[in-house]
Design a protein around this motif. Structure first.
Motif, PDB file in Angstrom:
ATOM      1  N   THR A   2       0.834  -1.189   0.000  1.00 35.14           N
ATOM      2  CA  THR A   2       0.000   0.000   0.000  1.00 35.14           C
ATOM      3  C   THR A   2       0.876   1.247   0.000  1.00 35.14           C
ATOM      4  OG1 THR A   2      -1.736  -1.161   1.219  1.00 35.14           O
ATOM      5  CG2 THR A   2      -1.767   1.247   1.297  1.00 35.14           C
ATOM      6  N   ALA A   3       0.503   2.235  -0.801  1.00 28.92           N
ATOM      7  CA  ALA A   3       1.245   3.496  -0.854  1.00 28.92           C
ATOM      8  C   ALA A   3       0.801   4.414   0.279  1.00 28.92           C
ATOM      9  CB  ALA A   3       1.023   4.174  -2.197  1.00 28.92           C
ATOM     10  N   LEU A   4       1.661   5.355   0.611  1.00 32.54           N
ATOM     11  CA  LEU A   4       1.348   6.385   1.588  1.00 32.54           C
ATOM     12  C   LEU A   4       1.332   7.723   0.869  1.00 32.54           C
ATOM     13  CD1 LEU A   4       0.969   7.599   4.402  1.00 32.54           C
ATOM     14  CD2 LEU A   4       3.447   7.389   4.757  1.00 32.54           C
ATOM     15  N   LEU A   5       0.183   8.395   0.911  1.00 37.63           N
ATOM     16  CA  LEU A   5       0.016   9.681   0.236  1.00 37.63           C
ATOM     17  C   LEU A   5      -0.120  10.780   1.280  1.00 37.63           C
ATOM     18  CD1 LEU A   5      -2.569   8.694  -2.537  1.00 37.63           C
ATOM     19  CD2 LEU A   5      -0.063   8.626  -2.634  1.00 37.63           C
ATOM     20  N   LEU A   6       0.795  11.732   1.246  1.00 41.59           N
ATOM     21  CA  LEU A   6       0.750  12.888   2.138  1.00 41.59           C
ATOM     22  C   LEU A   6       0.040  14.006   1.388  1.00 41.59           C
ATOM     23  CD1 LEU A   6       4.422  12.806   3.488  1.00 41.59           C
ATOM     24  CD2 LEU A   6       2.449  11.387   4.123  1.00 41.59           C
ATOM     25  N   THR A  49       5.906  -1.550   5.640  1.00 45.08           N
ATOM     26  CA  THR A  49       6.535  -0.465   4.903  1.00 45.08           C
ATOM     27  C   THR A  49       5.683  -0.117   3.684  1.00 45.08           C
ATOM     28  OG1 THR A  49       8.707  -1.265   5.555  1.00 45.08           O
ATOM     29  CG2 THR A  49       8.637   0.257   3.708  1.00 45.08           C
ATOM     30  N   PRO A  50       5.395   1.173   3.441  1.00 44.73           N
ATOM     31  CA  PRO A  50       4.605   1.534   2.261  1.00 44.73           C
ATOM     32  C   PRO A  50       5.374   1.258   0.982  1.00 44.73           C
ATOM     33  CG  PRO A  50       5.450   3.494   3.345  1.00 44.73           C
ATOM     34  CD  PRO A  50       5.764   2.353   4.244  1.00 44.73           C
ATOM     35  N   SER A  51       4.643   0.966  -0.076  1.00 42.17           N
ATOM     36  CA  SER A  51       5.287   0.744  -1.366  1.00 42.17           C
ATOM     37  C   SER A  51       5.949   2.018  -1.870  1.00 42.17           C
ATOM     38  CB  SER A  51       4.270   0.248  -2.393  1.00 42.17           C
ATOM     39  OG  SER A  51       3.208   1.195  -2.537  1.00 42.17           O
ATOM     40  N   SER A  52       5.400   3.167  -1.513  1.00 42.95           N
ATOM     41  CA  SER A  52       5.990   4.459  -1.857  1.00 42.95           C
ATOM     42  C   SER A  52       5.410   5.504  -0.929  1.00 42.95           C
ATOM     43  CB  SER A  52       5.728   4.825  -3.322  1.00 42.95           C
ATOM     44  OG  SER A  52       4.338   4.953  -3.563  1.00 42.95           O
ATOM     45  N   VAL A  53       6.113   6.613  -0.798  1.00 44.26           N
ATOM     46  CA  VAL A  53       5.636   7.756  -0.008  1.00 44.26           C
ATOM     47  C   VAL A  53       5.634   8.957  -0.943  1.00 44.26           C
ATOM     48  CG1 VAL A  53       5.978   9.210   2.015  1.00 44.26           C
ATOM     49  CG2 VAL A  53       6.643   6.789   2.093  1.00 44.26           C
ATOM     50  N   ARG A  54       4.467   9.548  -1.170  1.00 45.12           N
ATOM     51  CA  ARG A  54       4.338  10.604  -2.160  1.00 45.12           C
ATOM     52  C   ARG A  54       3.570  11.794  -1.572  1.00 45.12           C
ATOM     53  NH1 ARG A  54       3.302   7.219  -7.754  1.00 45.12           N
ATOM     54  NH2 ARG A  54       4.174   5.259  -6.992  1.00 45.12           N
TER      55      ARG A  54
END
Length: 251
Positions: A2-6, A49-54
């Motif tokens: 799962t991605a993490l979107l800020l 851990t997120p797949s990406s942090v954007r």
């Protein structure tokens, strides 16, 4: 994964994006130390851990939430956690963001879960106290301001909380959309109060990153005569990384 979107508000200020990308980098680096063996890692966070942090933006800057979800879909992702980089439950949190989440889910099929925003809890207080530093000055906490009276009231309550743990006096003021005094007028009023008590004034922005509203306060301060020494802190930036990580780690 799962991605993490800020999700941030967005600004025309040329320095906003770089500071929040720095926050994303701090979050990414901290979460990369999570242990693959399960349980808590050495950094105290769980091992998901997120797949990406954007960083994504509600307006003015790309990528939008919809575009970020399209990018995730193209990369084979199907879900993301949203952490709003917002301090209060005002319009952008209660109306703007939910509408954009609904549209992005409908348009892309990405499953989105919105976690609590930054808020005004212990994590943000610690970040702000670090910005204040070791000082006996009075502190003016400068927030954006809202037409939502409850949101403004939450900022004042936060200032009272800070006031209880620092040597000087902490108060709050706003740049726009709130009762007077605003902006530089609020700084002048706080400086007069500090001078009466024989103290200096430290102005600390409750901003995640630089913005035009904050710049206006600082730039106008250069034109003023203050009755005491007045200093201006930087926005909170990557000092908020632990707050974001705790939102990500919440079950």
């Amino acid at each position: 994964m799962t991605a993490l979107l800020l999700v941030a508000h967005g600004s025309r200020h040329p320095g906003t994006a770089a500071v929040l990308e720095g926050l994303a980098t701090s979050v990414r680096q901290a979460l990369s130390f999570a242990s693959p063996s399960g349980g808590l890692a050495a950094n105290g966070y769980d091992d998901q851990t997120p797949s990406s942090v954007r960083v994504v933006w509600l307006e003015l800057i790309e990528p939008s939430l919809d575009q970020a979800c399209r990018d995730l879909k193209a990369e084979g992702e199907d879900s993301a956690i949203i952490v709003p980089l917002l301090f209060t439950e005002a319009f952008h949190r209660t109306v703007d963001l939910p509408e954009q989440v609904e549209a992005a889910t409908r348009d892309t099929g990405i499953s989105l879960e919105t976690r609590d925003g930054l808020g005004l809890g212990e994590g943000v207080r610690r970040a702000l106290l670090e910005r204040i530093g070791n000082t006996t000055d009075d502190v003016l906490i400068m927030a954006v301001g809202s037409s939502n009276a409850e949101a403004n009231g939450a900022i004042h309550a936060f200032a009272r909380d800070v006031d209880s743990v620092i040597p000087g006096q902490a108060t709050a003021a706003f740049t726009v959309a709130a009762p007077q005094p605003l902006g530089i007028d609020a700084v002048l009023a706080a400086a007069r109060q500090a001078a009466r008590m024989g103290r200096s004034l430290r102005v600390v922005p409750l901003f995640t990153a630089p913005g035009l509203l904050w710049d206006n306060v600082v730039n106008r301060a250069a034109e003023q005569f203050f009755p005491c020494e007045v200093t201006f802190a930087d926005p909170l930036g990557d000092l908020l990384s632990n707050v974001v990580i705790n939102r990500w780690s919440a079950q």
